[in-house]
Design a protein around this motif. Sequence first.
Motif, mmCIF file in Angstrom:
data_model
loop_
_atom_site.group_PDB
_atom_site.id
_atom_site.type_symbol
_atom_site.label_atom_id
_atom_site.label_comp_id
_atom_site.label_asym_id
_atom_site.label_seq_id
_atom_site.Cartn_x
_atom_site.Cartn_y
_atom_site.Cartn_z
ATOM 1 N N UNK A 1 0.845 -1.192 0.000
ATOM 2 C CA UNK A 1 0.000 0.000 0.000
ATOM 3 C C UNK A 1 0.879 1.240 0.000
ATOM 4 N N UNK A 2 0.672 2.100 -0.984
ATOM 5 C CA UNK A 2 1.391 3.364 -1.072
ATOM 6 C C UNK A 2 0.451 4.449 -0.564
ATOM 7 N N UNK A 3 0.558 4.765 0.726
ATOM 8 C CA UNK A 3 -0.408 5.644 1.390
ATOM 9 C C UNK A 3 -0.424 7.061 0.839
ATOM 10 N N UNK A 4 0.675 7.556 0.315
ATOM 11 C CA UNK A 4 0.706 8.945 -0.164
ATOM 12 C C UNK A 4 -0.185 9.147 -1.393
ATOM 13 N N UNK A 5 -0.296 8.111 -2.216
ATOM 14 C CA UNK A 5 -1.134 8.224 -3.417
ATOM 15 C C UNK A 5 -2.324 7.266 -3.361
ATOM 16 N N UNK A 6 -2.437 6.513 -2.281
ATOM 17 C CA UNK A 6 -3.519 5.555 -2.056
ATOM 18 C C UNK A 6 -3.593 4.473 -3.134
ATOM 19 N N UNK A 7 -2.413 4.000 -3.561
ATOM 20 C CA UNK A 7 -2.375 2.844 -4.451
ATOM 21 C C UNK A 7 -2.223 1.600 -3.590
ATOM 22 N N UNK A 8 -2.919 0.538 -3.982
ATOM 23 C CA UNK A 8 -2.884 -0.692 -3.197
ATOM 24 C C UNK A 8 -2.820 -1.887 -4.129
ATOM 25 N N UNK A 9 -2.014 -2.865 -3.735
ATOM 26 C CA UNK A 9 -1.863 -4.089 -4.517
ATOM 27 C C UNK A 9 -1.922 -5.276 -3.551
ATOM 28 N N UNK A 10 -2.851 -6.189 -3.794
ATOM 29 C CA UNK A 10 -3.019 -7.385 -2.968
ATOM 30 C C UNK A 10 -2.870 -8.618 -3.844
ATOM 31 N N UNK A 11 -2.168 -9.616 -3.335
ATOM 32 C CA UNK A 11 -2.034 -10.891 -4.035
ATOM 33 C C UNK A 11 -2.165 -12.005 -3.009
ATOM 34 N N UNK A 12 -3.065 -12.939 -3.270
ATOM 35 C CA UNK A 12 -3.218 -14.109 -2.412
ATOM 36 C C UNK A 12 -2.377 -15.240 -2.991
ATOM 37 N N UNK A 13 -1.428 -15.735 -2.221
ATOM 38 C CA UNK A 13 -0.550 -16.799 -2.703
ATOM 39 C C UNK A 13 -1.233 -18.154 -2.718
ATOM 40 N N UNK A 14 -2.440 -18.238 -2.205
ATOM 41 C CA UNK A 14 -3.153 -19.508 -2.196
ATOM 42 C C UNK A 14 -4.069 -19.628 -3.412
ATOM 43 N N UNK A 15 -4.937 -18.641 -3.601
ATOM 44 C CA UNK A 15 -5.932 -18.759 -4.687
ATOM 45 C C UNK A 15 -5.591 -17.932 -5.914
ATOM 46 N N UNK A 16 -4.594 -17.035 -5.809
ATOM 47 C CA UNK A 16 -4.202 -16.232 -6.950
ATOM 48 C C UNK A 16 -5.008 -14.960 -7.153
ATOM 49 N N UNK A 17 -5.820 -14.577 -6.178
ATOM 50 C CA UNK A 17 -6.615 -13.350 -6.269
ATOM 51 C C UNK A 17 -5.682 -12.148 -6.346
ATOM 52 N N UNK A 18 -5.948 -11.242 -7.310
ATOM 53 C CA UNK A 18 -5.190 -10.003 -7.464
ATOM 54 C C UNK A 18 -6.137 -8.819 -7.368
ATOM 55 N N UNK A 19 -5.777 -7.853 -6.544
ATOM 56 C CA UNK A 19 -6.515 -6.588 -6.459
ATOM 57 C C UNK A 19 -5.490 -5.488 -6.661
ATOM 58 N N UNK A 20 -5.649 -4.699 -7.710
ATOM 59 C CA UNK A 20 -4.736 -3.602 -8.003
ATOM 60 C C UNK A 20 -5.533 -2.310 -8.077
ATOM 61 N N UNK A 21 -5.145 -1.318 -7.267
ATOM 62 C CA UNK A 21 -5.786 -0.007 -7.268
ATOM 63 C C UNK A 21 -4.721 1.022 -7.643
ATOM 64 N N UNK A 22 -4.924 1.670 -8.796
ATOM 65 C CA UNK A 22 -3.971 2.639 -9.324
ATOM 66 C C UNK A 22 -4.500 4.058 -9.137
ATOM 67 N N UNK A 23 -3.604 4.974 -8.856
ATOM 68 C CA UNK A 23 -3.972 6.379 -8.693
ATOM 69 C C UNK A 23 -3.996 7.055 -10.061
ATOM 70 N N UNK A 24 -5.015 6.742 -10.827
ATOM 71 C CA UNK A 24 -5.214 7.399 -12.113
ATOM 72 C C UNK A 24 -6.714 7.474 -12.383
ATOM 73 N N UNK A 25 -7.120 8.497 -13.048
ATOM 74 C CA UNK A 25 -8.541 8.747 -13.259
ATOM 75 C C UNK A 25 -9.162 7.669 -14.142
#
Length: 127
Positions: free
Chosen positions: A4-28
């Motif tokens: 998590x990059x708190x200054x720009x509120x970007x967040x990246x999550x990866x589950x090593x078990x099921x492969x779930x990816x959540x990517x939040x980019x600071x762009x419109x």
Amino acid sequence: MEDWYYKVDEKFLICSICGYHYDKYAEYDEENNTPFRVEISGGYGSVHLETKKGDWIRIYLDGNLSAGELKAYKNVFENCNKEKSYLMTYEGNGFFTIHFGNPPEHFLISFKEYLENLPEDRQNDVF
């Protein structure tokens, strides 16, 4: 794993078990009219195949497996180290299905329980 990059509120999550990816980019995102763009993928399970020599590959599934795909993985599994290889799927019902092999023990317990059992000096390595 979370990043998590708190200054720009970007967040990246990866589950090593099921492969779930959540990517939040600071762009419109014009389509959703939001100041950020979110991409979500995976989360259907994983395949870990290890040769008898110790070489391995892990594949995160992007969708439910067809009967033909499952059969193909089972055929490959026959030539692998059966103690260290596995195929698990997740279909969104709260449960994983182990189709073959032996997943690591921590895959079969809750994340909270996994953290409680980790040595204290390794707990920060998880994120």
